[in-house]
Design an enzyme around this catalytic site. Sequence first.
Site, short mmCIF file in Angstrom:
data_model
loop_
_atom_site.label_atom_id
_atom_site.label_comp_id
_atom_site.label_asym_id
_atom_site.label_seq_id
_atom_site.Cartn_x
_atom_site.Cartn_y
_atom_site.Cartn_z
N ASP A 321 0.83 -1.20 0.00
CA ASP A 321 0.00 0.00 0.00
C ASP A 321 0.88 1.26 0.00
O ASP A 321 1.86 1.35 0.74
CB ASP A 321 -0.91 -0.01 1.23
CG ASP A 321 -1.79 -1.25 1.26
OD1 ASP A 321 -2.94 -1.16 0.83
OD2 ASP A 321 -1.29 -2.30 1.70
N PRO A 363 -12.66 3.95 -2.56
CA PRO A 363 -12.01 2.84 -3.27
C PRO A 363 -11.17 1.94 -2.38
O PRO A 363 -10.96 0.78 -2.71
CB PRO A 363 -11.14 3.55 -4.32
CG PRO A 363 -10.97 4.95 -3.82
CD PRO A 363 -12.23 5.27 -3.08
N ASP A 379 -34.20 6.35 6.16
CA ASP A 379 -34.49 6.20 4.74
C ASP A 379 -33.28 6.47 3.85
O ASP A 379 -33.38 6.45 2.63
CB ASP A 379 -35.63 7.13 4.33
CG ASP A 379 -35.33 8.59 4.63
OD1 ASP A 379 -34.50 8.85 5.53
OD2 ASP A 379 -35.90 9.47 3.95
N HIS A 388 -15.16 10.83 10.61
CA HIS A 388 -14.72 10.05 11.78
C HIS A 388 -14.93 8.55 11.57
O HIS A 388 -14.01 7.75 11.75
CB HIS A 388 -15.49 10.54 13.00
CG HIS A 388 -14.98 10.03 14.31
ND1 HIS A 388 -15.46 8.87 14.88
CD2 HIS A 388 -14.06 10.52 15.17
CE1 HIS A 388 -14.85 8.67 16.03
NE2 HIS A 388 -13.99 9.66 16.24
N ASN A 402 -3.04 -3.68 -1.87
CA ASN A 402 -3.68 -3.38 -3.16
C ASN A 402 -2.96 -2.27 -3.91
O ASN A 402 -3.46 -1.75 -4.91
CB ASN A 402 -5.16 -3.00 -2.97
CG ASN A 402 -5.33 -1.70 -2.20
OD1 ASN A 402 -4.46 -1.31 -1.43
ND2 ASN A 402 -6.44 -1.01 -2.41
N TYR A 492 -18.38 0.53 31.30
CA TYR A 492 -19.28 -0.57 31.66
C TYR A 492 -18.49 -1.87 31.72
O TYR A 492 -17.59 -2.10 30.91
CB TYR A 492 -20.40 -0.71 30.62
CG TYR A 492 -21.39 0.43 30.62
CD1 TYR A 492 -22.00 0.85 31.79
CD2 TYR A 492 -21.74 1.07 29.43
CE1 TYR A 492 -22.91 1.89 31.79
CE2 TYR A 492 -22.65 2.12 29.42
CZ TYR A 492 -23.23 2.52 30.60
OH TYR A 492 -24.13 3.56 30.59
N VAL A 495 -17.79 -3.99 28.59
CA VAL A 495 -17.09 -3.35 27.48
C VAL A 495 -15.59 -3.36 27.72
O VAL A 495 -15.12 -3.20 28.85
CB VAL A 495 -17.59 -1.90 27.29
CG1 VAL A 495 -16.84 -1.20 26.16
CG2 VAL A 495 -19.09 -1.90 27.01
N ASP A 518 -8.56 -1.27 30.03
CA ASP A 518 -8.10 -2.64 29.76
C ASP A 518 -6.75 -2.65 29.07
O ASP A 518 -5.81 -3.30 29.55
CB ASP A 518 -9.13 -3.38 28.90
CG ASP A 518 -10.36 -3.78 29.70
OD1 ASP A 518 -10.22 -4.59 30.63
OD2 ASP A 518 -11.46 -3.27 29.41
N SER A 542 -10.39 7.56 19.89
CA SER A 542 -11.25 7.05 18.82
C SER A 542 -10.45 6.29 17.78
O SER A 542 -10.97 5.37 17.13
CB SER A 542 -11.97 8.21 18.11
OG SER A 542 -13.02 8.70 18.88
#
Length: 635
Positions: A321, A363, A379, A388, A402, A492, A495, A518, A542
Amino acid sequence: MGKRTLPIGWIAGLAALALPVGFFLSRGEEPAVPGADAGAAERGAMQSASAEQLRKLSIVANDVSVTEELCRLQCRDDLASLAERLKNNERAARSALKEMRKAHPHFHALAYVGQDGKKRTVGRGAPSDDAVPGAAAAWRDAVRSVGMGRAYQSRALIGRDGDTYFVLGETGGKGRGGVVGLVHQDVLRRVANHQARNLRLREFPDEDKRFGIRAVDPNTGREVDVDSPEENEGISHYRKREVVVRFAEPPTKEQVERMRTETGAVSVKQLGYAFVFDSATMSTPELLDYFRTKNVVYAEPHYMYVTNGAAEPAAELVPNDELYRRYQWNLPIIGTPAGWSFSKGAEEVIVAVIDTGVTLGHPDLAGHLVEGYNVVAPDRPPDDDVGHGTHVAGVVSALTDNGQGVAGMTWYNKVMPVKVLDSTGMGSTYSVAEGIVWATDHGAKVINLSLGNYASAEFLHDAIRYAYDRDVVLIAATGNDNTDQPGFPAAYPEVFAVSATNQAKERASFSNYGDYIDVVAPGENIASTYTENQYAALSGTSMASPHVAALAALIRSVNPELKNTEVYDVMRRSAVDLGPAGRDPYFGYGQIDVARALQLASGKAPQEAAADGEAERTVGGGSFLERLLHALLGM
């Protein structure tokens, strides 16, 4: 309160200043002296906040800088490929240029320069200095250079709109002629604003009438005003005039209708056992007081969530890549290439990305997306209007080997895009919960949640339990406020909570911490897919979370029999310890190691078996790990 944007030049300038200024401020911190003036503590807090903001601005500047490089490289490759394709088919030039502009709208103008020196232009025509000073001369230089068989790139040009542009020319091989383009790098502004919000460099969400949002201290329940970015730390937001209620006994239709009338509700939505009441006349506190007299399991505000990585292994694979070797430091540092010798993934192990959606036509994600769902607008397809979710999806499963763009951590696992956050990057408890339930019911084996809030909502916890009880692996980001206050859903017990590290294996300066962490994973300056078929570098927990979600998918690919609790244990036990020995609040069990985890999951003892004992946050048994470790290691 109006939205504010960060000027690119201002960010770039601060990149050079962030380290020395931050160092200067840190030296100003002195021990408290009895009798010192009362304002000293406040000034110290302000200095600390300023230093943290400068560190975050430096990270944003790096993200923007790398994104600029990614944009130039990818645009160069796109134009070179197009020029090569048109070498022997000049008649197709006009349609090919139109197709390129449709797929890549950041090309504001495109021209094919034939071997005879003639141009065929698509877009806004040759650029003028009226919109982008210096563009006309650069365009002429590019046409002349390509006509002589030489590639061309201009310096950065600043448009009248404040955005960055550049002119590019590619020949597509030997000989004269090729393609010239004017590139609008609006992606830099979008990344800067995205990261200003993601890293809490401005107060967010904007508390204006358009969204009807209020801020609340989750510890006291008191409403607060957020007037500066640092005040977002530990603060949660909810929709005004809305509450989520779960009744001890399911109400009848008549009872629901009576409550609708008494509360002045303009809508009542139900998901599972819970109801969301949206009132036109009562405030959130008034609604809470009303429903707490109705024999409820819980009544709570409708919170908002926002965006927040023994046998020797075979020789490491190095994918081809385009951006991998130079920009994707994050994959080798966690042993991903070595892990591919154990498994590259399996199509049937689907990772749901509960986020802003995914750019469905990108792509570098082609063929790796399964049917998803748009909770925000049912819809419509779950397309990404923020960037994000597309970035998160690319970390998990961008096409690998690829020859273009970035490499994903998995080669074959599919991504299920579930859009629960709108164009502002916000989503309600109801949206997130509905997305989790939908993904679970439609075959997701792993769910990534790169979003969060500081309030523990029972409504969301119900959805988490629903997925967990159906053997789904749940991975969540902890947040970007450099605080030990637990963020949800990461905190939680069902999780798996993920914080972020940088290239030096240090805790990222923005990353949240605490006893519920964790593991950690790379989360700073991560290159991945982005909207409008582009690429960008972003930072945040994130970005760390999808590294762990991808690892969970690889583990379930190499050993489909593992329960979700056993997947959690594999990742904890195979993590590489960082920081203080053993589990700690900054790195949890350590940084994930793909090769070690897949060795352990496949039944082969890792070179070094982590032995931290029983996982404290595991809900349920870990019989597979116990049997395997006993058989292989005598534990």
